[in-house]
Enzyme design. Structure first.
Site, PDB file in Angstrom:
ATOM      1  N   HIS A 256       9.522 -54.776  20.951  1.00 59.83           N
ATOM      2  CA  HIS A 256      10.201 -54.027  19.892  1.00 59.83           C
ATOM      3  C   HIS A 256       9.302 -52.896  19.392  1.00 59.83           C
ATOM      4  O   HIS A 256       9.768 -51.783  19.132  1.00 59.83           O
ATOM      5  CB  HIS A 256      10.528 -54.951  18.713  1.00 59.83           C
ATOM      6  CG  HIS A 256      11.505 -56.044  19.012  1.00 59.83           C
ATOM      7  ND1 HIS A 256      11.145 -57.366  19.032  1.00 59.83           N
ATOM      8  CD2 HIS A 256      12.825 -56.019  19.312  1.00 59.83           C
ATOM      9  CE1 HIS A 256      12.212 -58.114  19.301  1.00 59.83           C
ATOM     10  NE2 HIS A 256      13.236 -57.330  19.488  1.00 59.83           N
TER      11      HIS A 256
ATOM     12  N   MET B 195      17.282 -57.412  16.335  1.00 61.14           N
ATOM     13  CA  MET B 195      17.692 -58.634  15.630  1.00 61.14           C
ATOM     14  C   MET B 195      16.487 -59.346  15.015  1.00 61.14           C
ATOM     15  O   MET B 195      16.585 -60.523  14.632  1.00 61.14           O
ATOM     16  CB  MET B 195      18.433 -59.574  16.571  1.00 61.14           C
ATOM     17  CG  MET B 195      19.732 -58.950  17.099  1.00 61.14           C
ATOM     18  SD  MET B 195      20.966 -60.149  17.588  1.00 61.14           S
ATOM     19  CE  MET B 195      20.088 -61.025  18.874  1.00 61.14           C
TER      20      MET B 195
HETATM   21  P1  AMP Z   1      16.808 -57.735  20.225  1.00 56.93           P
HETATM   22  O1  AMP Z   1      16.055 -57.865  18.953  1.00 56.93           O
HETATM   23  O2  AMP Z   1      16.568 -58.828  21.209  1.00 56.93           O
HETATM   24  O3  AMP Z   1      18.281 -57.446  19.999  1.00 56.93           O
HETATM   25  O4  AMP Z   1      16.237 -56.444  20.942  1.00 56.93           O
HETATM   26  C1  AMP Z   1      16.179 -55.211  20.267  1.00 56.93           C
HETATM   27  C2  AMP Z   1      15.815 -54.149  21.257  1.00 56.93           C
HETATM   28  O5  AMP Z   1      14.569 -54.464  21.864  1.00 56.93           O
HETATM   29  C3  AMP Z   1      16.845 -54.011  22.393  1.00 56.93           C
HETATM   30  O6  AMP Z   1      17.030 -52.634  22.683  1.00 56.93           O
HETATM   31  C4  AMP Z   1      16.161 -54.722  23.516  1.00 56.93           C
HETATM   32  O7  AMP Z   1      16.547 -54.236  24.785  1.00 56.93           O
HETATM   33  C5  AMP Z   1      14.712 -54.393  23.249  1.00 56.93           C
HETATM   34  N1  AMP Z   1      13.823 -55.344  23.929  1.00 56.93           N
HETATM   35  C6  AMP Z   1      13.747 -56.688  23.743  1.00 56.93           C
HETATM   36  N2  AMP Z   1      12.853 -57.230  24.583  1.00 56.93           N
HETATM   37  C7  AMP Z   1      12.364 -56.222  25.331  1.00 56.93           C
HETATM   38  C8  AMP Z   1      11.386 -56.130  26.383  1.00 56.93           C
HETATM   39  N3  AMP Z   1      10.742 -57.192  26.841  1.00 56.93           N
HETATM   40  N4  AMP Z   1      11.128 -54.909  26.895  1.00 56.93           N
HETATM   41  C9  AMP Z   1      11.790 -53.811  26.441  1.00 56.93           C
HETATM   42  N5  AMP Z   1      12.691 -53.840  25.469  1.00 56.93           N
HETATM   43  C10 AMP Z   1      12.982 -55.013  24.917  1.00 56.93           C
END
Ligand code: AMP
Length: 279
Positions: free
Chosen positions: A37, A30
């Site tokens: 990321h 997102m």
């Molecule tokens: P988001 O942009 O928050 O939807 O996250 C995109 C991807 O990044 C998803 O697969 C999340 O699980 C992963 N993600 C976000 N924060 C972390 C983190 N601290 N460690 C590992 N993966 C993450």
């Protein structure tokens, strides 16, 4: 790096490269990108020839009153980070490029595992997540897609969707990336006021304390949860949920065993954070 804002451009690039034999890796996000990321990008890069990252703040997964409108957005900064990490294609569609007919009427329903943990407090959230991921999988048609273990329930549901609906994509789940003080990286950490930022590492400390007790021989879920709650309470935090669950069904466990996951959500000030640890 190619920036694709529409489905036709995305399909054009990926189909050409696929026809030339490239293995396609995909990381859906997102945006408001941070090092976690980028670690997913590295995993995708290691497992594929062409890395596609999507940036799309998906309204379907936000309930009314949640932070859809104020969710941080900075596409140029995201693009710079992704280009610096060797990403091949950035797919960042506008709302009506992904949902040209308005919000989808046909959706992917997660079933009982989607109603536990976060699902209990964010009704419709995982239906929105699975629906957009299904669309993105159909558009990108990745050989491998990488998700983060921080969103534990999300990763379980996506694996289940892939199995139940026969997507050809292999799902990889990459480890949680943390700040030096243990706080899991999250785009929402930017919301934290300074005092709340200082309290926030209590989430990972609580999980770590329970894991240490488990390693020390404690197996009763109730005791492990009490230990974790104590650490949270010391920081003035009261979890929305704190559950020891089976890593596949997400059903609550009364006794810990290897592979069980202790997962929690807590409001730190106005900001809802999640974290988990595998025992
Ligand atoms: P988001 O942009 O928050 O939807 O996250 C995109 C991807 O990044 C998803 O697969 C999340 O699980 C992963 N993600 C976000 N924060 C972390 C983190 N601290 N460690 C590992 N993966 C993450």
């Amino acid at each position: 790096m190619i920036r694709a804002g529409d489905v036709a451009t995305l399909r054009d690039v990926t189909s050409t490269r696929r026809a030339a034999g490239a293995r396609i890796g995909f990381v859906p996000t997102m945006g408001a990108l941070h090092e976690a990321h980028l670690s997913l990008v590295d995993h995708a890069r290691a497992a594929s020839d062409l890395v596609v990252v999507s940036v799309f703040v998906n309204p379907l997964q936000f309930a009314p009153g949640e932070d859809f409108e104020r969710y941080p957005r900075d596409l140029d900064a995201d693009a710079a980070l992704l280009a610096g990490r060797g990403v091949d294609v950035l797919f960042a569609p506008a709302l009506d490029a992904l949902y040209p007919q308005g919000e989808p009427v046909v959706r992917v329903v997660p079933g009982p595992p989607g109603e536990r943990l976060c699902g209990e407090f964010r009704p419709g959230h995982f239906e929105g997540v699975l629906t957009v991921v299904a669309k993105l999988f159909n558009l990108v048609d990745p050989d491998v897609a990488v998700f983060g273990a921080k969103d534990f329930q999300q990763s379980v549901l996506i694996r289940r969707m892939v199995a139940d609906l026969d997507f050809r994509t292999e799902v990889l789940v990459a480890p949680i990336v943390r700040e030096p003080d243990g706080l899991a990286l999250s785009s929402r950490n930017a919301y934290l006021a300074a005092a709340d930022r200082r309290r926030a590492p209590a989430l990972s400390r609580a999980l770590g304390a329970a894991r240490d007790a488990y390693r020390g021989g404690e197996q009763e879920a109730a005791k492990l949860r009490t230990i974790a709650r104590g650490v949270l309470a010391d920081a003035g935090l009261d979890p929305q949920y704190l559950e020891l669950v089976d890593p596949d069904t997400l059903e609550s466990l009364s006794r810990a065993r290897p592979g069980a996951v202790l997962a929690l959500a807590a409001y730190v000030g106005e900001t809802r954070l999640i974290d988990n640890i595998v025992l």
